[in-house]
Scaffold this motif. Sequence first.
Motif, PDB file in Angstrom:
ATOM      1  N   LYS A  56       0.829  -1.209   0.000  1.00  0.00           N
ATOM      2  CA  LYS A  56       0.000   0.000   0.000  1.00  0.00           C
ATOM      3  C   LYS A  56       0.863   1.259   0.000  1.00  0.00           C
ATOM      4  O   LYS A  56       0.535   2.252  -0.666  1.00  0.00           O
ATOM      5  CB  LYS A  56      -0.937  -0.008   1.207  1.00  0.00           C
ATOM      6  N   ASN A  57       1.974   1.211   0.742  1.00  0.00           N
ATOM      7  CA  ASN A  57       2.865   2.367   0.794  1.00  0.00           C
ATOM      8  C   ASN A  57       3.482   2.653  -0.574  1.00  0.00           C
ATOM      9  O   ASN A  57       3.531   3.804  -1.024  1.00  0.00           O
ATOM     10  CB  ASN A  57       3.965   2.117   1.832  1.00  0.00           C
ATOM     11  N   TRP A  58       3.952   1.592  -1.260  1.00  0.00           N
ATOM     12  CA  TRP A  58       4.544   1.750  -2.588  1.00  0.00           C
ATOM     13  C   TRP A  58       3.500   2.195  -3.605  1.00  0.00           C
ATOM     14  O   TRP A  58       3.761   3.072  -4.440  1.00  0.00           O
ATOM     15  CB  TRP A  58       5.194   0.438  -3.037  1.00  0.00           C
ATOM     16  N   ILE A 222       3.347  -5.717  -6.250  1.00  0.00           N
ATOM     17  CA  ILE A 222       2.937  -4.320  -6.097  1.00  0.00           C
ATOM     18  C   ILE A 222       2.032  -3.977  -7.279  1.00  0.00           C
ATOM     19  O   ILE A 222       2.389  -4.223  -8.430  1.00  0.00           O
ATOM     20  CB  ILE A 222       4.158  -3.384  -6.059  1.00  0.00           C
ATOM     21  N   ASP A 223       0.865  -3.422  -7.012  1.00  0.00           N
ATOM     22  CA  ASP A 223      -0.137  -3.202  -8.060  1.00  0.00           C
ATOM     23  C   ASP A 223       0.344  -2.250  -9.147  1.00  0.00           C
ATOM     24  O   ASP A 223       0.129  -2.489 -10.333  1.00  0.00           O
ATOM     25  CB  ASP A 223      -1.439  -2.662  -7.445  1.00  0.00           C
ATOM     26  N   ILE A 229       7.089  -7.714  -3.525  1.00  0.00           N
ATOM     27  CA  ILE A 229       7.593  -7.555  -2.159  1.00  0.00           C
ATOM     28  C   ILE A 229       7.752  -8.952  -1.575  1.00  0.00           C
ATOM     29  O   ILE A 229       6.797  -9.726  -1.545  1.00  0.00           O
ATOM     30  CB  ILE A 229       6.633  -6.733  -1.296  1.00  0.00           C
ATOM     31  N   GLU A 230       8.947  -9.278  -1.136  1.00  0.00           N
ATOM     32  CA  GLU A 230       9.220 -10.574  -0.518  1.00  0.00           C
ATOM     33  C   GLU A 230       9.521 -10.362   0.969  1.00  0.00           C
ATOM     34  O   GLU A 230      10.419  -9.593   1.316  1.00  0.00           O
ATOM     35  CB  GLU A 230      10.396 -11.267  -1.201  1.00  0.00           C
ATOM     36  N   VAL A 231       8.764 -11.047   1.803  1.00  0.00           N
ATOM     37  CA  VAL A 231       8.938 -10.921   3.255  1.00  0.00           C
ATOM     38  C   VAL A 231       9.350 -12.277   3.823  1.00  0.00           C
ATOM     39  O   VAL A 231       8.714 -13.295   3.529  1.00  0.00           O
ATOM     40  CB  VAL A 231       7.637 -10.444   3.932  1.00  0.00           C
TER      41      VAL A 231
END
Length: 260
Positions: A56-58, A222-223, A229-231
């Motif tokens: 969401k931030n990106w 990321i949309d 994003i890999e966590v």
Amino acid sequence: MEKKKKMKRKNNYFLYVIIVIMPSILGMLTIYHYVTDRDETERLNDAKWIATIHQKNWDQFISETVSTLDILALSIDAQNDMETVREVVRSTQLTDMRYGSMFLLDATGTFETGTSELLKDHDFNNDPYIQEIMRTNDLIISEEVETLTPEQQVIGIANPILDVNFQLERIVGAHLRVDYMQNIMRMLTPDASISITNSSGKQIMNMNGGIGKNDQVYTLPIDRLPWNIEVSVSDVASGNLLKRTAIFFFPLFILLHIFF
């Protein structure tokens, strides 16, 4: 008489094994399996939550950047004087610390003006994302990290300015500061190990060492970007599993003894 006592004791041992020992073993294994599954689900959900926050931030950052470039394109399109255009670009970049620099190119990818003197010597024609803009007339973000200065790594994003016939007239772009975005990510989730990868799987940026080779990973696209994003899913805490198993097991063990 003694024989009857031995027989009774033997029967008691047998009943104890049947009523207490075997159910206890089965119960403990069942409880441990349940606790392990629950722990894995919780750790995976934590990773999902972390990935969603950064997604969401990106997405918000890219949406704001696109809006900024759209407004900048309209402002540039309305100006004929290059000095005025240069001032518009400079003032836009100064309003947001997330941008390392901003630039304006002509339809061939040749530099016209920008907020950094270093950009004058940069060959934008060799940048794949600029080539892609000239080919598609669409907004493109780079999949590679560039070094604007020895102290500053950036990622390029650019938007085409089209004429009335929808032909490429100019290209306006910005360099997104990698260090700024990494700092934001650290503030949001300071202890998480995260990697941002491009469409080829190459790591663009890491936080807390990024993803290890043997890590269990949760991946979320990321949309607004062709990135993921890999966590890293946190490791199993064996001590906590045993404690949680014991919390459920001991009441069962006591109940079985009462029943016996």
